[in-house]
Scaffold this active site. Structure first.
Site, PDB file in Angstrom:
ATOM      1  CD  GLU A 279     -50.614  -2.154  -2.687  1.00 34.85           C
ATOM      2  OE1 GLU A 279     -51.705  -2.168  -3.265  1.00 34.85           O
ATOM      3  OE2 GLU A 279     -49.602  -2.756  -3.117  1.00 34.85           O
TER       4      GLU A 279
ATOM      5  CE  LYS B   7     -39.838  -2.811  -3.235  1.00 32.00           C
ATOM      6  NZ  LYS B   7     -39.022  -3.977  -2.852  1.00 32.00           N
TER       7      LYS B   7
ATOM      8  CG  ASP C  11     -36.929  -8.243   2.024  1.00 32.60           C
ATOM      9  OD1 ASP C  11     -36.794  -8.466   0.806  1.00 32.60           O
ATOM     10  OD2 ASP C  11     -35.973  -8.209   2.811  1.00 32.60           O
TER      11      ASP C  11
ATOM     12  CE1 TYR D 171     -48.087  -7.263  -5.363  1.00 28.45           C
ATOM     13  CE2 TYR D 171     -47.491  -7.942  -3.133  1.00 28.45           C
ATOM     14  CZ  TYR D 171     -47.179  -7.824  -4.483  1.00 28.45           C
ATOM     15  OH  TYR D 171     -45.976  -8.285  -4.938  1.00 28.45           O
TER      16      TYR D 171
ATOM     17  CE  LYS E 142     -35.904  -1.480  -1.696  1.00 25.42           C
ATOM     18  NZ  LYS E 142     -34.983  -1.974  -2.718  1.00 25.42           N
TER      19      LYS E 142
ATOM     20  CB  CYS F 182     -10.585 -25.750  19.874  1.00 23.27           C
ATOM     21  SG  CYS F 182     -12.180 -25.709  20.742  1.00 23.27           S
TER      22      CYS F 182
ATOM     23  CB  CYS G  73     -10.638 -28.721  23.767  1.00 24.88           C
ATOM     24  SG  CYS G  73     -10.692 -28.883  21.968  1.00 24.88           S
TER      25      CYS G  73
ATOM     26  CB  CYS H 115     -13.034 -27.953  17.489  1.00 23.73           C
ATOM     27  SG  CYS H 115     -12.242 -28.957  18.768  1.00 23.73           S
TER      28      CYS H 115
ATOM     29  CB  CYS I 202     -14.340 -30.148  22.168  1.00 26.01           C
ATOM     30  SG  CYS I 202     -14.555 -28.364  22.061  1.00 26.01           S
TER      31      CYS I 202
END
Length: 674
Positions: A112, A114, A116, A225, A314, A408, A411, A426, A432
């Site tokens: 099957e 796996k 996540d 499952y 895995k 920034c 600006c 900012c 900006c």
């Protein structure tokens, strides 16, 4: 006639389920919200009148709405053990040898994917979904039944005519499809809300929300499952047979599961999916291998932590090396500055990667990044590329440490960083460009003001031409049509459509306007809760930080952001202009049909979380019996209706003013006694 009704219900159910699949799984909107809602309401009306024709998996059953103050802890009838892990081919062959040595001959395996996601155990009684419990510590978990019922692929009632046991548990994994994760994470980013690192975290966070109505808005899916029931061996000889049966009962079972007759077949399956997993719409991180025969499973037994008859392989996260060319900085509409690594293009997990997120300054420091570094790149959660580490052995001699900017990049304003937060901001929101344009683009969005005929590119173009500088300028465009028609790419018809869209947007309710303003941390749900609680912008402006924080789903961080926004002169001036243009800054007061007058002349304030009611439901109940809702504690308050998690300062203030504190059940008694 009845056949026509049944056919119509079936057609609507099929259509709506397909629309949901297209939207939530494929991120493809094939029908307007209006048309979807219209069909859903028609189906709901037909089902109410003809319940015998309702599909057990009807989309009308997946809307949620219940709110709980906490989840009950429930013991698992059968422990939810974890699986042992293997990481290479030899370890899988060793597992097969141990199995064969214990059984005495080769065995069949079920392989099957796996997933996540988040493990779940669902109990069915007499064919009906009775409860759903998270893994927890393996022996007991949280009951999240109402939330699981909102998942569209999980049936509430099993198909008639199938021979399922009277009582059983079925195990599975709740997950979120990649496209839905990207779409929702982008929405959270646009709203100034915290984003999730990967779909698994998003799914896990969603299933633990206390409001199942909010869970229903997030597209979760599930594969089931494994079956547990008394005397299971009398029903099925093998795990494979049970999977075929539960699929017939109506459960979502992954089609990629395979029955293998040798360890070589198992390894072929593993190798295939190690490559092909990137083509799936959801994440997997390996393959689960189970001995097929139940009798052999019982003979092999368990260790203290895991079954001896199953293991998981895995996959290693795919990692590549490439060159870090530079780092650029994106400024969001909330002022958040996000560093982005610009990479030498490299093939990773089936796609060409040119950029990777670096999240914040801490990440750049932690990775000790230098210009021209050779870096290792992986796909976090199999979706978003991220830099794992730099390779100092390949660092050029001339490489310089990358320093996060103090100002920034757009600006030049000095960046700020709030206590407890990793992100720099900012503060120049009115000067900006990315922030100004981003706020206007947010304002016109489908879930906000939904201004037809006006797109993000047009907003950007109008700003560059100096036609608009703030949101309120959008509504001045109606008086500048002669100027607009002379612009390149803007014909008379498109301008008329845009003006009509702006005019139509003035009909949007207060909650939409509040969300559209783009106040930091205020998403769609919080905006709705604030609008329902305070009823008008004026009441919200006069509320304290504590008052705002006590609104359900708000909290102190959101409260401080709202309070700060509504106490800046520039914002207040802008809100006044929008009000003059006719936008709604109050909930339309509708004539209230009183159910009684038992609470007439009394004032109430609701605080905390309640097991049986939402705050809105309690507020409506109070008003329908003649009571009046207040937004803060004062000498004018007659009763404080208190639930769990009420703020301690509110309690102290109520006690100081000697305001009676009652429960929701006390409130019901007051109504019934009078």
């Amino acid at each position: 006639m009845s056949q026509d009704i049944q056919d119509r219900i079936l057609k609507l159910t099929t259509e709506l389920n397909e629309y949901n699949y297209q939207y939530y799984v494929l991120a493809n909107s094939v029908v307007s919200d209006f048309d979807f809602d219209k069909k859903l309401k028609e189906l709901e009306a037909l089902e109410n009148e003809y319940p015998e024709f309702r599909d057990p998996n009807s989309p009308t059953l997946k809307v949620g709405g219940d709110i709980t103050s906490k989840f009950n802890t429930v013991a698992h009838r059968w422990p939810m053990l974890s699986l042992s892990n293997t990481y290479n081919e030899q370890e899988l062959r060793d597992f097969d040898e141990r199995v064969q040595k214990a059984i005495g001959h080769p065995v069949d395996y079920v392989c099957e994917l796996k997933f996540d996601g988040l493990s779940i155990s669902i109990t069915f009684e007499n064919g009906k979904l009775a409860r759903a419990i998270t893994r927890g510590d393996g022996t007991q978990g949280d009951e999240v039944t109402n939330n699981v019922k909102t998942i569209r692929s999980i049936p509430h009632q099993l198909k008639e005519g199938t021979a399922y046991p009277a009582s059983f548990d079925i195990r599975g994994e709740i997950f979120m499809h990649k496209s839905a994760f990207l779409r929702l994470n982008k929405e959270r980013e646009d709203n100034g809300e915290q984003t999730y690192a990967n779909p698994r975290n998003f799914a896990s966070g969603t299933i633990k929300l206390q409001d199942s109505g909010e869970v229903a808005k997030r597209p979760l899916d599930c594969f089931l499952y494994f079956l547990y029931t008394e005397n299971r061996n009398k029903l099925f000889a093998t795990h494979w047979d049970s999977l075929q049966a539960v699929k017939e009962w109506g459960f979502p079972v992954c089609d990629e599961t395979k029955l293998c007759t040798s360890i070589d077949e198992v390894l072929n399956f593993v190798h295939y999916w190690d490559i092909q997993r990137h083509q799936l719409t959801y994440d997997i991180d390996g393959i689960v291998i189970k001995v097929n025969e139940y009798a052999y499973q019982e003979e092999l037994g368990f260790t203290a932590k895991s079954p001896r008859w199953a293991t998981s392989f895995k996959f290693k996260a795919e990692r590549v090396e490439t060159i870090l060319n530079s780092i650029s900085y994106q400024i969001g509409r909330t002022g958040a500055v996000t560093p982005v690594a610009n990479l030498q293009p490299v093939l990773l997990a089936g796609t060409t990667v040119k950029r990777a997120t670096l999240h914040n300054a801490n990440e750049i420091t932690r990775l000790d990044l230098h210009t021209g570094d050779t870096v290792f790149v992986e796909k976090g959660g199999e979706i978003i590329p991220k830099i794992i580490a730099a390779n100092p052995e390949k660092r050029p001699a001339s490489a310089k440490t990358i320093l996060y900017p103090a100002t920034c990049p757009e600006c030049g304003t000095t960046l700020i960083r709030h206590d407890g937060e990793a992100v720099h901001y900012c503060p120049n929101e009115d000067g900006c460009r990315p922030q100004i344009v981003g706020k206007m683009q947010h304002f016109i969005g489908r879930k906000m003001m939904d201004i037809q005929g006006l797109g993000k590119e047009t907003i950007d173009a109008f700003y560059r031409l100096g036609l608009i500088r703030r949101i309120s300028d959008l509504y001045s465009l109606a008086t500048r049509q002669d100027e607009l028609v002379n612009l390149e790419r803007f014909g008379q018809k498109s301008i008329e459509n845009m003006i009509a869209g702006l005019e139509k947007s003035k009909e949007k309710p207060f909650e939409k306007v509040l969300f559209a303003l783009g106040i930091r941390h205020v998403g769609e749900t919080v905006a709705k809760k604030l609008a329902l609680h305070f009823k008008s912008l004026e009441h919200l402006k006069n509320a304290s930080i504590e008052d705002i924080a006590n609104v359900q789903d708000a909290g102190i961080r959101i409260a401080e952001s709202v309070y700060e926004y509504l106490h800046q002169e520039a914002h207040l001036a802008e809100l006044d202009k929008l009000a003059q243009y006719g936008l709604n800054f109050a909930i339309e007061e509708k004539e209230l049909l009183l159910a009684g007058e038992s609470l007439s002349g009394k004032t109430f304030l609701i605080s905390g979380v309640f097991a049986d009611f939402s705050r809105e439901e309690l507020g409506a109940l109070i008003e329908s019996h003649g009571g009046k809702m207040l937004s803060s504690i004062s000498a004018k308050l007659n009763y404080l209706v208190a639930g769990d998690k009420m703020g301690p300062s509110k309690l102290v203030k109520a006690e100081k003013l000697k305001v009676p504190i009652i429960s929701d059940q006390d409130l019901l008694k007051m109504i019934n006694q009078n």
